[in-house]
Design a protein around this motif. Structure first.
Motif, short mmCIF file in Angstrom:
data_model
loop_
_atom_site.label_atom_id
_atom_site.label_comp_id
_atom_site.label_asym_id
_atom_site.label_seq_id
_atom_site.Cartn_x
_atom_site.Cartn_y
_atom_site.Cartn_z
N GLN A 113 70.28 3.28 84.99
CA GLN A 113 70.37 2.06 84.18
C GLN A 113 69.25 2.02 83.13
N GLU A 159 69.52 2.07 79.10
CA GLU A 159 68.96 0.95 78.34
C GLU A 159 68.02 1.44 77.24
N ASP A 178 68.12 4.40 75.89
CA ASP A 178 69.05 5.05 74.96
C ASP A 178 68.35 6.06 74.04
#
Length: 299
Positions: free
Chosen positions: A183, A187, A189
């Motif tokens: 995750q 996030e 990225d």
């Protein structure tokens, strides 16, 4: 000729005809000096004496000549065997040289890969991370925040502090940690996946080569690890347990390879997201483990 070849039975076999020839020569001399009736094998003596009296030259040259010819044949056989051995060793040396040249070229390129990752991270928005080390430190900060808000994760960590050998809890913690890691990466990225792929290929190149022994493989792995910071090792450690590193069948095979190779044995305890995460690699002898913890490491 290599001295080691004299320990080969084929080489010793070459001296048998020589020994027989000498023994036969001594026997002939004795026969000429003693009465043939004193010998146990009288019929054999009679044959020898008749042959020597009628065709002494042909008898000696025919008998001893055959033995020496046999000796020469054996020596020729051993020479050919030694040449084959030397040819094989030369090919093996060439294969090792090609392997080492390729591997050290890969190591030289690793520095360029890390610089490329750092450049990509600096250009990322809105984070503009300075380096791969800073990238991991950001992941660690975000992990702490996510963990605090995750009651199940806190409960697992508490349970493992009481019973640190429960495989089911370790598995659940591994899956939960991998999920949080995935995750956070999504996030943030930032494209650093090619860094993991490069390290994977370098390690598998060492692992799959069959022209070097295990000690040499260990040495080359240590050279590779020396090029990576603790933060880069930690990134690889957590990426290997995540879905990002799963194969087509959905298994984290690379995690097993890293564990078997003790790849993270030198990583610092402080760099881990949690100290207990060393349990995700049950075969690795982490240097920060105490005596009791080392006893639980799988062999």
């Amino acid at each position: 000729m290599n001295k080691s070849i004299f320990r080969d039975w084929k080489t010793w076999g070459c001296f048998i005809p020589v020994f027989l020839s000498l023994l036969f020569g001594v026997y002939l001399i004795v026969l000429t000096l003693k009465d043939s009736h004193t010998w146990l094998f009288a019929s054999l003596d009679t044959f020898f004496f008749s042959q020597m009296s009628n065709n002494f030259g042909d008898f000696v040259s025919g008998t001893i000549g055959i033995l020496f010819t046999l000796t020469a044949t054996f020596f020729l056989f051993v020479t050919m065997a030694e040449q084959r051995k030397q040819t094989y060793e030369a090919r093996l040396d060439n294969a090792r040289s090609r392997y080492e040249s390729t591997y050290f070229n890969m190591l030289a390129m690793l520095d360029d890969v890390i610089k490329s990752v750092d450049a990509n991270l600096k250009e990322s928005k809105p984070n503009q991370i300075e380096s791969i080390n800073a990238y991991y430190r950001l992941i660690k900060e975000m992990y702490t925040t996510s963990k605090t808000a995750n009651a199940e994760m806190l409960e697992l960590l508490q349970e493992l502090s009481i019973n640190d050998s429960c495989s089911i809890r370790i598995q659940r913690l591994r899956e939960g940690t991998a999920s949080i890691f995935e995750q956070i990466v999504k996030e943030i990225d930032c494209n650093v996946s090619y860094f993991y792929r490069y390290i994977y290929n370098a390690i598998m190149y060492i692992e799959e080569i069959d022209v070097i022994n295990e000690a040499k493989k260990k040495q080359y792995l240590n050279i590779l690890k020396a090029q990576l910071s603790d933060e880069a090792l930690a990134l690889l450690m957590y990426d290997a347990i995540s879905k990002f590193a799963q194969n087509k069948e959905g298994f984290n095979k690379f995690q097993d390879v890293l564990d078997r190779l003790n790849f993270f044995e030198d990583i610092q305890e402080s760099v881990l997201l949690e100290r207990c995460h060393y349990k995700f690699y049950p075969k690795t002898h982490f240097r920060f483990l105490n005596t009791n913890e080392l006893k639980k490491v799988k062999r």
